[in-house]
Design a protein around this motif. Structure first.
Motif, PDB file in Angstrom:
ATOM      1  N   ASP A   1       0.816  -1.216   0.000  1.00  0.00           N
ATOM      2  CA  ASP A   1       0.000   0.000   0.000  1.00  0.00           C
ATOM      3  C   ASP A   1       0.846   1.262   0.000  1.00  0.00           C
ATOM      4  O   ASP A   1       0.349   2.351  -0.292  1.00  0.00           O
ATOM      5  CB  ASP A   1      -0.939   0.010   1.217  1.00  0.00           C
ATOM      6  N   THR A   2       2.130   1.121   0.331  1.00  0.00           N
ATOM      7  CA  THR A   2       3.029   2.274   0.345  1.00  0.00           C
ATOM      8  C   THR A   2       3.634   2.532  -1.045  1.00  0.00           C
ATOM      9  O   THR A   2       4.435   3.446  -1.206  1.00  0.00           O
ATOM     10  CB  THR A   2       4.174   2.013   1.344  1.00  0.00           C
ATOM     11  N   HIS A   3       3.248   1.743  -2.032  1.00  0.00           N
ATOM     12  CA  HIS A   3       3.766   1.884  -3.397  1.00  0.00           C
ATOM     13  C   HIS A   3       3.460   3.294  -3.917  1.00  0.00           C
ATOM     14  O   HIS A   3       2.358   3.794  -3.718  1.00  0.00           O
ATOM     15  CB  HIS A   3       3.113   0.838  -4.299  1.00  0.00           C
ATOM     16  N   GLU A   4       4.439   3.888  -4.587  1.00  0.00           N
ATOM     17  CA  GLU A   4       4.230   5.280  -5.022  1.00  0.00           C
ATOM     18  C   GLU A   4       3.111   5.433  -6.042  1.00  0.00           C
ATOM     19  O   GLU A   4       2.531   6.511  -6.183  1.00  0.00           O
ATOM     20  CB  GLU A   4       5.530   5.894  -5.563  1.00  0.00           C
ATOM     21  N   GLN A   5       2.754   4.364  -6.758  1.00  0.00           N
ATOM     22  CA  GLN A   5       1.669   4.466  -7.737  1.00  0.00           C
ATOM     23  C   GLN A   5       0.284   4.225  -7.132  1.00  0.00           C
ATOM     24  O   GLN A   5      -0.718   4.344  -7.824  1.00  0.00           O
ATOM     25  CB  GLN A   5       1.910   3.487  -8.883  1.00  0.00           C
ATOM     26  N   SER A   6       0.234   3.841  -5.852  1.00  0.00           N
ATOM     27  CA  SER A   6      -1.081   3.633  -5.229  1.00  0.00           C
ATOM     28  C   SER A   6      -1.807   4.972  -5.128  1.00  0.00           C
ATOM     29  O   SER A   6      -1.257   5.956  -4.640  1.00  0.00           O
ATOM     30  CB  SER A   6      -0.934   3.033  -3.830  1.00  0.00           C
ATOM     31  N   ALA A   7      -3.058   4.965  -5.575  1.00  0.00           N
ATOM     32  CA  ALA A   7      -3.845   6.207  -5.529  1.00  0.00           C
ATOM     33  C   ALA A   7      -4.913   6.135  -4.436  1.00  0.00           C
ATOM     34  O   ALA A   7      -5.840   6.939  -4.420  1.00  0.00           O
ATOM     35  CB  ALA A   7      -4.485   6.456  -6.886  1.00  0.00           C
TER      36      ALA A   7
END
Ligand code: ADP
Ligand code: TPW
Ligand code: MG
Length: 591
Positions: free
Chosen positions: A275-281
């Protein structure tokens, strides 16, 4: 020639003439053992259920045969356990019950499995067919097959021991092939006692070959989808629990990272990428849905959870208006497309094959989405994350959902392999948005129906099938639906830490009866001590009134792996009606 012992089943040829006395006594096998051998042959090693006529001996023999027989206190919880075991393992979860009332108790879970696209088989014993069909009032009489049919993907009844192999093979195929779902298998009492020649009986068993065959998408469908994506200025990917179920995590990660497209995980797809992925919106959900121009749905339906793909959530002018988005939908069900709004590029097949095909079709170079789009999302995200961090840092007294979940958030971060079970209204919504997930298929919750009662069944199945620590974040109302299974958790000594977010009621604890006579329908006993329930069964109970106490208790539970129930005392004014879905409550027109 061996002698056939026992009675012949209806419709069978009469027994052959007795063999000469000097041949060995014939080895026979009964229905009980054929069922067990058929399940084992197909790699099924766990059964969730509850004993009674006519399946008590079957539960004993399952255990005797070295399989795990997990016995519950109520069939509905055994059924929920089976449904989520199916989701986690891609093998049908098995629930075993007695006739009529036991069957009906299991049926809610079977319908739930079907609705959520989880593979599950409900096996119920049933009463004497000839008495049931004449409605002569047998013990636990009910035409279970007819009752089950509208609520599941397929339903079968087996009358002859020689057909057990086919019955179980068909049930497995129906449950896991195509869109997974629930299957009902009806085993009348007489079936179990039927004996047949052992060699012949075993020869009728079927080891199912390729039960969930790959379904490769048509090349032109893949091309259409990629063309649509190429023209997008504000693309978005939505990952649903079908994507989590499909277990093709690397392909999905490649698609997202290669395209650079922002993505939104649905509740049970959280953790597919961290969930900490930079592409998660996720933290900019209400911004991206109305703004996106091309949306790729992967294993997610445009049902109520996505506001049917239209209306104000998607930028439509009114509650039914289309927001103007074009959709790509990756799904195994060819009938899913156009269920709510037009799907411009359906890609039908299993998600593993479809995403691999999309990845291949992207080619060597793929232009990342315009920086204007990704930058705007990042701006919203950063703002919302900062706002949330501020709220989480507060330490109010009494504790509220945020200060308690701040603790849970850190504990899950430190234990990314732990399974997270979650139900309730506010207890659900706040947990979903506050607690980040880091690995695939770690979060299991109320699903498509927003159902209360899955909690303890899910805990048992998660612990038994994954062997990992389980953390359950439960509303106090939600917990009550399956609370007696705390005994089951203690009996099997499972590493489950239950946190009851106790705000004295459904949504909150402040309602009053306007007449002053009774408690309001939404409130419970004030200051209830749920922690004492588990103590009655030898587990660890803790009453936590501060984040520090909650933290200490959760850490100790995880360290010891002992069944633990923490009564987390939450401000009774903290919740809102129905959590995030207040708007779904019908309101009387104002006069
Ligand atoms: P969510 O609630 O997370 O949005 P849904 O339950 O609405 O997800 O959608 C799951 C979808 O995934 C269903 O339409 C189902 O047909 C699809 N699905 C399930 N398993 C697979 C699979 N292996 N391949 C392709 N689609 C799948
Ligand atoms: C099978 C209706 C939705 S949420 C909820 C109920 C009864 C309980 C909310 O209270 P809880 O959470 O769990 O204490 P919180 O934090 O907001 O106080 N019956 C079934 N399913 C549903 N969804 C309901 C009723 C409902
Ligand atoms: Mg509550």
């Amino acid at each position: 020639m061996a002698v056939v012992t026992g009675h012949a089943a209806p419709g069978q040829a009469p027994a052959p003439a007795p063999a000469p006395a000097d041949t060995q006594a014939q080895e026979t096998i009964d229905g009980f053992h054929l069922v067990i051998e058929a399940l084992k042959l197909n790699g099924i090693d766990t059964v969730f259920g509850l004993p009674g006529i006519p399946i008590t001996d079957l539960t004993r023999m399952i255990q005797g045969a070295g399989m795990r027989m997990v016995a519950f206190r109520h069939e509905q919880n055994a059924g929920y356990a089976a449904s989520i075991a199916g989701f986690l393992t891609q093998k049908p979860g098995i629930c075993l019950t007695v006739s009529a009332p036991g069957f009906l108790n299991g049926l809610t879970a079977l319908a739930h499995a079907t609705t959520n696209c989880f593979p599950m088989i409900l096996i119920s014993g049933s009463s004497e067919r000839e008495i049931v069909d004449l409605q002569q009032g047998d013990y636990e009489e009910m035409d279970q097959l007819a009752v089950a049919k509208p609520l599941c993907k397929a339903a079968f009844r087996v009358l002859n021991a020689e057909d057990i192999g086919v019955g179980i093979a068909r049930a497995i195929r129906a449950a896991v092939s195509g869109r997974p779902g629930g299957v009902y298998l009806d085993f009348p009492a007489k079936l179990f006692a039927q004996s047949v020649d052992a060699v012949h009986g075993r020869s009728t068993l079927i080891k199912v070959v390729d039960p969930a065959p790959k379904q490769v998408p048509a090349p032109e469908a893949v091309k259409r989808a990629v063309e649509l994506l190429k023209g997008a200025k504000k693309p978005l990917i939505v990952l649903g629990k079908g994507a989590a179920y499909a277990q093709c995590d690397a392909e999905i990660r490649t698609l997202i990272e290669k395209t650079g497209i922002p993505y939104l995980p649905m509740s049970m797809a959280k953790g597919l990428l961290p969930d900490t992925h930079e592409q998660s919106a996720s933290a900019a959900r209400s911004f991206v849905l109305p703004e996106a121009d091309v949306v790729v749905l992967i294993g997610a339906r445009l049902n109520w959870l996505l506001s049917h793909g239209k209306g104000k959530t998607w930028g439509g002018k009114d509650h039914k208006a289309w927001g103007g988005q074009k959709f790509v939908q990756v799904d195994i069900s060819p009938q899913e497309a156009d269920s709510n709004v037009r799907i411009d590029a359906p890609v039908v097949g299993d998600i593993g094959s479809c995403v691999a095909a999309l990845n291949a079709a992207l080619g060597g170079t793929w232009a990342k989405p315009p920086a204007e789009w990704t930058g705007a999302i990042k701006e919203r995200k950063d703002k919302n994350v900062a706002k949330m961090a501020e709220t989480l840092a507060k330490d109010p007294s009494p504790m509220n959902f945020h200060s308690a979940l701040n603790v849970v958030r850190d504990i899950v971060k430190a234990n990314p392999d732990a399974m997270l079970v979650n139900e309730g209204a506010n207890a659900l919504d706040f947990t979903r948005s506050i607690v980040d997930m880091y690995r695939p298929r770690k979060r299991i919750d109320v699903g498509t129906w927003g159902i209360m009662g899955v909690g303890m069944g899910y805990c048992v199945a998660a612990a038994v099938t994954t062997k990992q620590q389980v953390i359950a974040i439960e509303g106090d109302s939600a917990f009550g639906f399956s609370g007696m299974e705390v005994e089951t958790i203690c009996r099997y000594d499972l590493p489950v830490c239950i946190v009851v977010m106790n705000n004295n009621g459904v949504y909150k604890g402040t309602d009053v009866d306007p007449t002053g006579r009774d408690p309001a329908p939404t409130v419970f006993v004030k200051g209830a001590r749920y922690d004492r329930i588990i103590e009655g069964f030898g587990g660890v109970g803790v009453n936590a009134t501060t984040p520090a106490e909650l933290k200490r208790a959760m850490e100790e539970a995880i360290r010891s792996r002992k069944p633990t129930l923490i009564n987390a005392v939450i401000d009774e004014t903290a919740g809102t009606e129905s959590g995030r879905i207040t708007n779904l409550n019908p309101t009387a027109k104002k006069k």
